[in-house]
Design a protein around this motif. Structure first.
Motif, PDB file in Angstrom:
ATOM      1  N   LYS A  62       0.830  -1.210   0.000  1.00 11.84           N
ATOM      2  CA  LYS A  62       0.000   0.000   0.000  1.00 11.84           C
ATOM      3  C   LYS A  62       0.864   1.259   0.000  1.00 11.84           C
ATOM      4  N   SER A 152      -5.024   1.591  11.021  1.00 10.98           N
ATOM      5  CA  SER A 152      -6.144   2.515  11.242  1.00 10.98           C
ATOM      6  C   SER A 152      -5.813   3.896  10.693  1.00 10.98           C
ATOM      7  N   TYR A 154      -3.785   4.634   8.279  1.00  9.85           N
ATOM      8  CA  TYR A 154      -3.794   4.577   6.817  1.00  9.85           C
ATOM      9  C   TYR A 154      -5.222   4.704   6.278  1.00  9.85           C
ATOM     10  N   TYR A 155      -6.134   3.952   6.859  1.00 10.95           N
ATOM     11  CA  TYR A 155      -7.509   3.961   6.352  1.00 10.95           C
ATOM     12  C   TYR A 155      -8.325   5.160   6.821  1.00 10.95           C
ATOM     13  N   ASN A 160      -7.577   6.719   0.910  1.00 11.43           N
ATOM     14  CA  ASN A 160      -7.320   5.309   1.211  1.00 11.43           C
ATOM     15  C   ASN A 160      -8.597   4.604   1.634  1.00 11.43           C
ATOM     16  N   ALA A 161      -9.425   5.290   2.388  1.00 13.10           N
ATOM     17  CA  ALA A 161     -10.709   4.721   2.806  1.00 13.10           C
ATOM     18  C   ALA A 161     -11.594   4.480   1.589  1.00 13.10           C
ATOM     19  N   THR A 164     -11.228   1.200  -0.415  1.00 11.46           N
ATOM     20  CA  THR A 164     -11.723  -0.066   0.123  1.00 11.46           C
ATOM     21  C   THR A 164     -13.035  -0.484  -0.516  1.00 11.46           C
TER      22      THR A 164
END
Length: 190
Positions: A62, A152, A154-155, A160-161, A164
């Protein structure tokens, strides 16, 4: 291995004493500052260096080791995440970081004797996995905290979120349909 309450308390007490001692030693020796790094609310210069070295390992695939803007975004998000926790959590995380930033403690705990800023990707990976594979619960807990908080962080970064495929959280009232108890199936009501 079965752990009873007494063993849990012994390990917790030993871990707290170790972290406090190392944190105190790091502060006295000048290896740890109490001042946040520029642009950070809680993370100190040495914490930023450590997280910058560990982020590509935790987020392999990532965030690459060469992606400095990506690494910095995750570290900044980590600081923001810390800011949203309690003062007690912040203190414990910073004490754990003191253990990993004090050269003798870091060397013994992770096998990494050079500063985090000079650690290669392989050095960082080896250090992180040594925490994971340690027989000491304190080091296992530090590994778990670093991984969970980094993932956490990162997202929590919006782009980045979005990657998903999940929708961002909405207000609970907008998400949950109103259900009339009289019309609900009997197995749900029971």
């Amino acid at each position: 291995m079965r752990t009873d309450r007494r063993d849990f308390l012994k390990v917790s007490l030993a871990g707290a004493a170790t972290l406090s001692t190392v944190s105190f030693g790091a502060t006295i020796s000048g290896c740890s500052s109490s001042t946040p790094a520029k642009g950070m609310k809680h993370l100190r210069v040495e914490d930023v260096a450590m997280l910058s070295a560990l982020t590509p390992v935790v987020m392999a695939g990532k965030v690459s080791p060469d992606d400095q803007p990506g690494i910095q975004s995750v570290v900044q998000s980590f600081d923001t995440l810390l800011d949203d926790t309690s003062p007690a959590v912040i203190a414990i995380v910073l004490q754990a970081f003191d253990l990993l930033n004090l050269a003798p403690a870091r060397g013994l705990a992770t096998g990494l004797w050079r500063p985090w800023s000079k650690a290669s990707y392989d050095d960082s990976a080896s250090a992180l996995f040594r925490l994971r594979d340690s027989g000491m619960e304190l080091l296992n807990s530090i590994y778990a905290a670093i991984v969970r908080l980094t993932v956490s962080s990162y997202y929590l970064i919006e782009e980045n979120a979005a990657a998903t495929g999940y929708r961002p959280p909405m207000k609970v009232a907008e998400v949950l349909p109103s259900v009339d108890v009289e019309e609900a199936p009997k197995e749900v009501v029971q």
